[in-house]
Design a protein around this motif. Structure first.
Motif, short mmCIF file in Angstrom:
data_model
loop_
_atom_site.label_atom_id
_atom_site.label_comp_id
_atom_site.label_asym_id
_atom_site.label_seq_id
_atom_site.Cartn_x
_atom_site.Cartn_y
_atom_site.Cartn_z
N ASP A 226 7.50 18.75 -2.52
CA ASP A 226 7.91 20.15 -2.36
C ASP A 226 7.88 20.51 -0.88
OD1 ASP A 226 5.25 20.60 -1.71
OD2 ASP A 226 4.78 21.68 -3.55
N ASP A 227 8.23 21.74 -0.55
CA ASP A 227 8.33 22.16 0.86
C ASP A 227 7.00 22.60 1.47
OD1 ASP A 227 11.04 21.62 0.88
OD2 ASP A 227 11.57 23.64 0.19
N ASP A 228 5.96 22.75 0.66
CA ASP A 228 4.68 23.26 1.13
C ASP A 228 3.71 22.09 1.35
OD1 ASP A 228 2.38 24.65 1.70
OD2 ASP A 228 2.20 25.60 -0.27
N ALA A 229 3.50 21.73 2.60
CA ALA A 229 2.62 20.59 2.92
C ALA A 229 1.14 20.94 2.75
CB ALA A 229 2.89 20.10 4.33
N THR A 230 0.81 22.22 2.67
CA THR A 230 -0.60 22.61 2.56
C THR A 230 -1.19 22.31 1.19
OG1 THR A 230 -0.05 24.88 1.90
CG2 THR A 230 -0.29 24.44 4.27
N ASN A 231 -0.36 22.11 0.17
CA ASN A 231 -0.89 21.85 -1.17
C ASN A 231 -0.85 20.36 -1.54
OD1 ASN A 231 1.82 21.44 -1.66
ND2 ASN A 231 1.99 22.91 -3.33
N ASP A 232 -0.55 19.49 -0.58
CA ASP A 232 -0.48 18.05 -0.83
C ASP A 232 -1.86 17.47 -1.13
OD1 ASP A 232 2.17 18.35 -0.24
OD2 ASP A 232 2.14 17.09 1.56
N ILE A 233 -1.93 16.63 -2.15
CA ILE A 233 -3.15 15.92 -2.50
C ILE A 233 -2.79 14.44 -2.57
CG2 ILE A 233 -5.03 15.67 -4.15
CD1 ILE A 233 -4.24 18.46 -5.24
N SER A 234 -3.44 13.61 -1.75
CA SER A 234 -3.05 12.21 -1.62
C SER A 234 -4.09 11.24 -2.17
CB SER A 234 -2.84 11.85 -0.15
OG SER A 234 -1.76 12.56 0.38
N ASP A 235 -3.58 10.19 -2.77
CA ASP A 235 -4.37 9.01 -3.12
C ASP A 235 -3.57 7.80 -2.65
OD1 ASP A 235 -6.77 9.86 -4.31
OD2 ASP A 235 -5.76 10.28 -6.20
N VAL A 236 -4.25 6.88 -2.01
CA VAL A 236 -3.60 5.67 -1.52
C VAL A 236 -3.97 4.53 -2.46
CG1 VAL A 236 -3.45 4.03 0.40
CG2 VAL A 236 -3.65 6.48 0.87
N ILE A 237 -2.96 3.82 -2.93
CA ILE A 237 -3.18 2.69 -3.83
C ILE A 237 -2.66 1.42 -3.15
CG2 ILE A 237 -2.67 1.66 -6.07
CD1 ILE A 237 -2.19 4.44 -7.17
N THR A 238 -3.50 0.40 -3.15
CA THR A 238 -3.08 -0.91 -2.67
C THR A 238 -2.90 -1.82 -3.88
OG1 THR A 238 -4.24 -0.65 -0.58
CG2 THR A 238 -3.68 -2.90 -1.23
N PHE A 239 -1.71 -2.39 -3.99
CA PHE A 239 -1.38 -3.34 -5.04
C PHE A 239 -1.51 -4.74 -4.46
CE2 PHE A 239 0.88 0.57 -5.90
CZ PHE A 239 0.63 0.79 -7.25
N ASN A 240 -2.35 -5.57 -5.06
CA ASN A 240 -2.57 -6.95 -4.62
C ASN A 240 -2.00 -7.89 -5.67
OD1 ASN A 240 -4.26 -6.36 -2.24
ND2 ASN A 240 -5.65 -5.53 -3.77
N TYR A 241 -1.20 -8.84 -5.23
CA TYR A 241 -0.49 -9.70 -6.18
C TYR A 241 -0.14 -11.03 -5.54
CZ TYR A 241 3.07 -7.28 -3.44
OH TYR A 241 3.78 -6.73 -2.39
N SER A 242 0.26 -11.95 -6.39
CA SER A 242 0.88 -13.19 -5.92
C SER A 242 2.37 -13.10 -6.23
CB SER A 242 0.24 -14.42 -6.58
OG SER A 242 0.32 -14.32 -7.98
N ARG A 243 3.16 -13.87 -5.51
CA ARG A 243 4.62 -13.81 -5.66
C ARG A 243 5.16 -15.16 -6.07
NH1 ARG A 243 6.14 -13.35 -0.15
NH2 ARG A 243 4.02 -13.91 0.30
N ILE A 244 6.19 -15.13 -6.91
CA ILE A 244 6.91 -16.34 -7.29
C ILE A 244 8.38 -16.09 -7.01
CG2 ILE A 244 7.52 -17.90 -9.16
CD1 ILE A 244 4.91 -16.96 -10.55
N GLU A 245 8.96 -16.91 -6.15
CA GLU A 245 10.39 -16.79 -5.86
C GLU A 245 11.16 -17.79 -6.71
OE1 GLU A 245 11.30 -17.02 -1.72
OE2 GLU A 245 10.35 -15.09 -1.30
N THR A 246 12.22 -17.30 -7.33
CA THR A 246 13.06 -18.12 -8.19
C THR A 246 14.49 -18.04 -7.70
OG1 THR A 246 11.63 -17.56 -10.05
CG2 THR A 246 13.76 -18.54 -10.58
N THR B 6 0.86 -1.18 0.00
CA THR B 6 0.00 0.00 0.00
C THR B 6 0.89 1.23 0.00
OG1 THR B 6 -1.72 -1.21 1.17
CG2 THR B 6 -1.87 1.20 1.20
N ILE B 7 0.67 2.08 -1.00
CA ILE B 7 1.54 3.25 -1.20
C ILE B 7 0.69 4.50 -1.27
CG2 ILE B 7 3.19 4.35 -2.76
CD1 ILE B 7 4.01 1.53 -3.68
N ASN B 8 1.14 5.52 -0.58
CA ASN B 8 0.51 6.84 -0.62
C ASN B 8 1.16 7.64 -1.74
OD1 ASN B 8 -1.07 9.00 0.08
ND2 ASN B 8 0.06 9.51 1.94
N PHE B 9 0.40 8.01 -2.76
CA PHE B 9 0.87 8.84 -3.86
C PHE B 9 0.44 10.26 -3.56
CE2 PHE B 9 1.16 4.73 -5.65
CZ PHE B 9 1.97 4.79 -6.77
N VAL B 10 1.42 11.14 -3.30
CA VAL B 10 1.13 12.50 -2.86
C VAL B 10 1.55 13.48 -3.95
CG1 VAL B 10 1.41 14.21 -1.04
CG2 VAL B 10 1.55 11.76 -0.48
#
Length: 165
Positions: A95-115, A86-90
């Protein structure tokens, strides 16, 4: 008897060298765990790449993330020890101004294969985004929509996800 022992030792030594692996050093050319490739597109003209400015991304369980500025393509690491990241895309988050931040949170769901790659390189993880819920964005504040282009994440040579904004 002495000659037999020396011959046996020489044979044992020779076999030891034959069993040595050449992979004591992991070459930079060796494929490793790939990152997710995301391209950003203009929502009004969905065939046009669009640069995202001052994008900050941070995995929600961490305090530090990555900053991107004036790019249309980014690479994002996925967690190799679980089946979601789960990643917050801001937007304006690097930048240095936190008042203009606009966030969307995306959750990536997957299966894993280890090789197994080699003794020096260890394992490589590849990912497959789920068919039904590969990406989940509960609310969209600046991201309009997305498209999973390539659900199999086994290299960094192709786009995996398109985000429209």
């Amino acid at each position: 008897m002495k000659k037999y022992i020396i011959t046996s030792l020489m044979l044992l030594l020779a076999v030891s060298f034959w069993n040595c692996e050449k992979d004591d050093i992991c070459s930079e050319d060796t494929p490793t765990t790939p990152k997710l490739i995301i391209e950003f597109y203009d929502n009004a003209n969905q065939t046009e790449l669009k640069n995202v400015t001052n994008l900050g991304i941070v995995e929600t369980s961490l305090t530090e993330g990555f900053a991107f500025n004036a790019v249309s393509t980014i690479t994002v690491p996925l967690r190799t020890n679980q089946d979601t990241t789960t990643i917050n895309f801001v937007l304006n988050g690097s930048d240095d101004d936190a008042t203009n931040d606009i966030s969307d949170v995306i959750t990536f769901n997957y299966s894993r294969i280890e090789t197994y790659i080699s003794r020096a390189c260890g394992y490589k993880t590849t990912f497959i985004l789920n068919d039904t819920d590969g990406l989940v964005i509960p609310t969209t504040n600046w991201i309009s929509s997305f498209e999973i282009v390539q659900p199999n994440i086994n290299n960094e040579d192709e786009t995996h996800v398109k985000i429209y904004f």
